[in-house]
Design a protein around this motif. Sequence first.
Motif, mmCIF file in Angstrom:
data_model
loop_
_atom_site.group_PDB
_atom_site.id
_atom_site.type_symbol
_atom_site.label_atom_id
_atom_site.label_comp_id
_atom_site.label_asym_id
_atom_site.label_seq_id
_atom_site.Cartn_x
_atom_site.Cartn_y
_atom_site.Cartn_z
ATOM 1 N N SER A 1 0.822 -1.212 0.000
ATOM 2 C CA SER A 1 0.000 0.000 0.000
ATOM 3 C C SER A 1 0.851 1.255 0.000
ATOM 4 C CB SER A 1 -0.930 -0.004 1.220
ATOM 5 O OG SER A 1 -0.179 -0.080 2.426
ATOM 6 N N HIS A 2 1.923 1.261 0.772
ATOM 7 C CA HIS A 2 2.794 2.431 0.806
ATOM 8 C C HIS A 2 3.576 2.598 -0.489
ATOM 9 C CE1 HIS A 2 2.028 2.240 5.176
ATOM 10 N NE2 HIS A 2 2.290 3.534 5.149
ATOM 11 N N GLN A 3 3.895 1.495 -1.157
ATOM 12 C CA GLN A 3 4.573 1.606 -2.444
ATOM 13 C C GLN A 3 3.745 2.416 -3.427
ATOM 14 O OE1 GLN A 3 5.460 -2.312 -3.866
ATOM 15 N NE2 GLN A 3 6.924 -2.767 -2.252
ATOM 16 N N THR A 4 2.462 2.129 -3.467
ATOM 17 C CA THR A 4 1.583 2.834 -4.394
ATOM 18 C C THR A 4 1.436 4.295 -4.007
ATOM 19 O OG1 THR A 4 0.363 0.783 -4.784
ATOM 20 C CG2 THR A 4 -0.707 2.833 -5.426
ATOM 21 N N LEU A 5 1.255 4.555 -2.716
ATOM 22 C CA LEU A 5 1.030 5.928 -2.266
ATOM 23 C C LEU A 5 2.273 6.802 -2.439
ATOM 24 C CD1 LEU A 5 -0.979 5.195 1.014
ATOM 25 C CD2 LEU A 5 -1.876 6.124 -1.128
ATOM 26 N N ALA A 6 3.446 6.221 -2.229
ATOM 27 C CA ALA A 6 4.686 7.011 -2.261
ATOM 28 C C ALA A 6 5.449 6.874 -3.565
ATOM 29 C CB ALA A 6 5.589 6.591 -1.100
ATOM 30 N N ALA A 7 4.854 6.256 -4.570
ATOM 31 C CA ALA A 7 5.582 6.004 -5.819
ATOM 32 C C ALA A 7 6.083 7.300 -6.459
ATOM 33 C CB ALA A 7 4.689 5.242 -6.794
ATOM 34 N N GLY A 8 5.280 8.355 -6.426
ATOM 35 C CA GLY A 8 5.697 9.615 -7.036
ATOM 36 C C GLY A 8 6.933 10.195 -6.379
ATOM 37 N N VAL A 9 6.982 10.148 -5.045
ATOM 38 C CA VAL A 9 8.138 10.675 -4.322
ATOM 39 C C VAL A 9 9.382 9.846 -4.623
ATOM 40 C CG1 VAL A 9 9.070 11.206 -2.039
ATOM 41 C CG2 VAL A 9 6.650 11.582 -2.516
ATOM 42 N N CYS A 10 9.235 8.520 -4.596
ATOM 43 C CA CYS A 10 10.375 7.642 -4.899
ATOM 44 C C CYS A 10 10.873 7.859 -6.325
ATOM 45 C CB CYS A 10 9.979 6.183 -4.692
ATOM 46 S SG CYS A 10 9.604 5.740 -2.980
ATOM 47 N N THR A 11 9.944 8.052 -7.247
ATOM 48 C CA THR A 11 10.335 8.280 -8.637
ATOM 49 C C THR A 11 11.089 9.584 -8.781
ATOM 50 O OG1 THR A 11 8.382 7.061 -9.370
ATOM 51 C CG2 THR A 11 9.479 8.452 -10.989
ATOM 52 N N ALA A 12 10.589 10.646 -8.148
ATOM 53 C CA ALA A 12 11.265 11.942 -8.223
ATOM 54 C C ALA A 12 12.653 11.879 -7.591
ATOM 55 C CB ALA A 12 10.413 13.007 -7.543
ATOM 56 N N LEU A 13 12.769 11.163 -6.476
ATOM 57 C CA LEU A 13 14.072 11.018 -5.821
ATOM 58 C C LEU A 13 15.039 10.252 -6.710
ATOM 59 C CD1 LEU A 13 15.910 11.302 -3.382
ATOM 60 C CD2 LEU A 13 14.816 9.289 -2.375
ATOM 61 N N THR A 14 14.573 9.157 -7.308
ATOM 62 C CA THR A 14 15.429 8.379 -8.209
ATOM 63 C C THR A 14 15.859 9.205 -9.409
ATOM 64 O OG1 THR A 14 14.249 6.365 -7.550
ATOM 65 C CG2 THR A 14 15.588 6.255 -9.545
ATOM 66 N N ALA A 15 14.918 9.962 -9.983
ATOM 67 C CA ALA A 15 15.236 10.800 -11.139
ATOM 68 C C ALA A 15 16.262 11.870 -10.778
ATOM 69 C CB ALA A 15 13.967 11.440 -11.686
ATOM 70 N N ALA A 16 16.176 12.424 -9.569
ATOM 71 C CA ALA A 16 17.147 13.436 -9.134
ATOM 72 C C ALA A 16 18.538 12.838 -9.004
ATOM 73 C CB ALA A 16 16.695 14.042 -7.806
ATOM 74 N N ILE A 17 18.629 11.607 -8.493
ATOM 75 C CA ILE A 17 19.926 10.938 -8.353
ATOM 76 C C ILE A 17 20.521 10.646 -9.728
ATOM 77 C CG2 ILE A 17 21.060 8.850 -7.521
ATOM 78 C CD1 ILE A 17 19.003 8.795 -5.242
ATOM 79 N N VAL A 18 19.689 10.185 -10.660
ATOM 80 C CA VAL A 18 20.166 9.899 -12.018
ATOM 81 C C VAL A 18 20.675 11.168 -12.686
ATOM 82 C CG1 VAL A 18 19.443 9.169 -14.315
ATOM 83 C CG2 VAL A 18 18.703 7.875 -12.315
ATOM 84 N N GLU A 19 19.933 12.246 -12.529
ATOM 85 C CA GLU A 19 20.349 13.522 -13.131
ATOM 86 C C GLU A 19 21.676 13.985 -12.555
ATOM 87 O OE1 GLU A 19 18.724 18.137 -13.411
ATOM 88 O OE2 GLU A 19 17.422 16.553 -12.641
ATOM 89 N N ALA A 20 21.838 13.855 -11.231
ATOM 90 C CA ALA A 20 23.096 14.240 -10.597
ATOM 91 C C ALA A 20 24.245 13.352 -11.062
ATOM 92 C CB ALA A 20 22.949 14.169 -9.078
ATOM 93 N N ALA A 21 23.977 12.055 -11.244
ATOM 94 C CA ALA A 21 25.022 11.138 -11.719
ATOM 95 C C ALA A 21 25.476 11.505 -13.125
ATOM 96 C CB ALA A 21 24.498 9.702 -11.679
ATOM 97 N N ARG A 22 24.539 11.852 -13.980
ATOM 98 C CA ARG A 22 24.911 12.274 -15.342
ATOM 99 C C ARG A 22 25.748 13.543 -15.300
ATOM 100 N NH1 ARG A 22 22.442 9.428 -19.304
ATOM 101 N NH2 ARG A 22 20.446 8.383 -18.879
ATOM 102 N N GLU A 23 25.389 14.468 -14.408
ATOM 103 C CA GLU A 23 26.143 15.721 -14.300
ATOM 104 C C GLU A 23 27.571 15.467 -13.840
ATOM 105 O OE1 GLU A 23 25.978 19.851 -11.681
ATOM 106 O OE2 GLU A 23 24.144 18.666 -11.970
ATOM 107 N N LEU A 24 27.745 14.611 -12.842
ATOM 108 C CA LEU A 24 29.090 14.288 -12.373
ATOM 109 C C LEU A 24 29.872 13.511 -13.422
ATOM 110 C CD1 LEU A 24 28.446 13.252 -8.648
ATOM 111 C CD2 LEU A 24 29.511 15.354 -9.482
ATOM 112 N N GLY A 25 29.170 12.675 -14.182
ATOM 113 C CA GLY A 25 29.839 11.868 -15.193
ATOM 114 C C GLY A 25 30.352 12.672 -16.368
ATOM 115 N N ARG A 26 29.789 13.851 -16.603
ATOM 116 C CA ARG A 26 30.236 14.668 -17.735
ATOM 117 C C ARG A 26 31.672 15.157 -17.553
ATOM 118 N NH1 ARG A 26 25.091 17.331 -16.933
ATOM 119 N NH2 ARG A 26 23.514 16.388 -18.298
ATOM 120 N N ASP A 27 32.107 15.336 -16.304
ATOM 121 C CA ASP A 27 33.455 15.874 -16.068
ATOM 122 C C ASP A 27 34.544 14.899 -16.514
ATOM 123 O OD1 ASP A 27 32.197 18.059 -14.979
ATOM 124 O OD2 ASP A 27 32.324 17.322 -12.923
ATOM 125 N N GLY A 28 34.392 13.620 -16.137
ATOM 126 C CA GLY A 28 35.421 12.644 -16.476
ATOM 127 C C GLY A 28 35.008 11.632 -17.519
ATOM 128 N N GLY A 29 33.885 11.854 -18.180
ATOM 129 C CA GLY A 29 33.431 10.921 -19.200
ATOM 130 C C GLY A 29 32.460 9.885 -18.660
#
Length: 336
Positions: free
Chosen positions: A146-174
């Motif tokens: 039940s909590h997975q369904t209710l909090a899916a949007g927050v978890c998705t936004a958090l995951t997307a933020a981490i992915v975006e940050a990883a891409r940003e850090l990866g641009r410096d060294g390839g």
Amino acid sequence: KLRAEALFSAVDDGGPNDQFWRNAAYTLLGAYLMSAAHRDGTIRDVLGWADRDSDLSPAEVLRHAGDQLPDPIDRETVHSVADQVESAATKDPRFKAGVTGQVLQALEPFRLPHIRRMCGVSIADSFDPIELLRSSGTIWMLGSVSHQTLAAGVCTALTAAIVEAARELGRDGGRLRPPLLLALDEAVNVAPIPRLEQLLSTGGGSGIQTMVVLQSMAAARNTWGKELGDALLDFSNAKIILGGLSDADDLEDLSTLLGVREERVLQASWSGRIGLLDSGDYSWSWRQVPVMRPDEIRKLDSEKRGHALMIARSGRGILLRQDRIFDRRPPKGYAA
């Protein structure tokens, strides 16, 4: 707008009619989030603006923030977003109801007290994905069904933020070093992140290793659409299949991927003598049969024997045995 897209990815698609309102809602929610960021606000501000769809204060915040920017292009961009907020706030009631209704659906997880309390902090005190990656940290997103369904949007936004940050850090060294592992177990329910196909196809080159765990391909098609759901296998370099699948088409596709093998067949013919055969009555022939039939894939004993089927890139299929995690012995020198 990327945060808004991530929040909306956990909202069920209501069909063609909802898509019209959703496109406008992306922009409006993105503007609310941008306005809250410029005034060092919290998610409480965003919820308040969504509840008062005629409130023009987000536009005023953005216009004031844009005036402080030295770059003319940045200033025009922020002013344009402010204009969009003003336009949405002054539309006819039917338009506002359709757009605001979509925004409220995306923000529904933040109505839960524990999530609202966790996310209702200032920007200075909020989670920093860059710091998480630089410190090689780990985040676990766990919850009941039940909590997975209710909090899916927050978890998705958090995951997307981490992915975006990883891409940003990866641009410096390839590429990101050390690499980031996204173990998306129950991805459909917990974090149905948008543009998953891009992450699977290009993330490896950036140092982002993505592992998607699904109960069935039907669940993926229901969440990301038929085209992307069918393409997930193509985007994955390695596929591990456990027993128990019941979709006949998916089982047939997997059997086809494994190819065929040559099987030697013994044939016997009677020469006319009653009940007797001699050496001339036997012959051998070869025929092509599937490496594994669909029913053999379905019957893999993953529960008791840990059997699984792995198909990696262009290699042959591998039948392997996996120990269940709670049956494994800890490594030598491991201190509990």
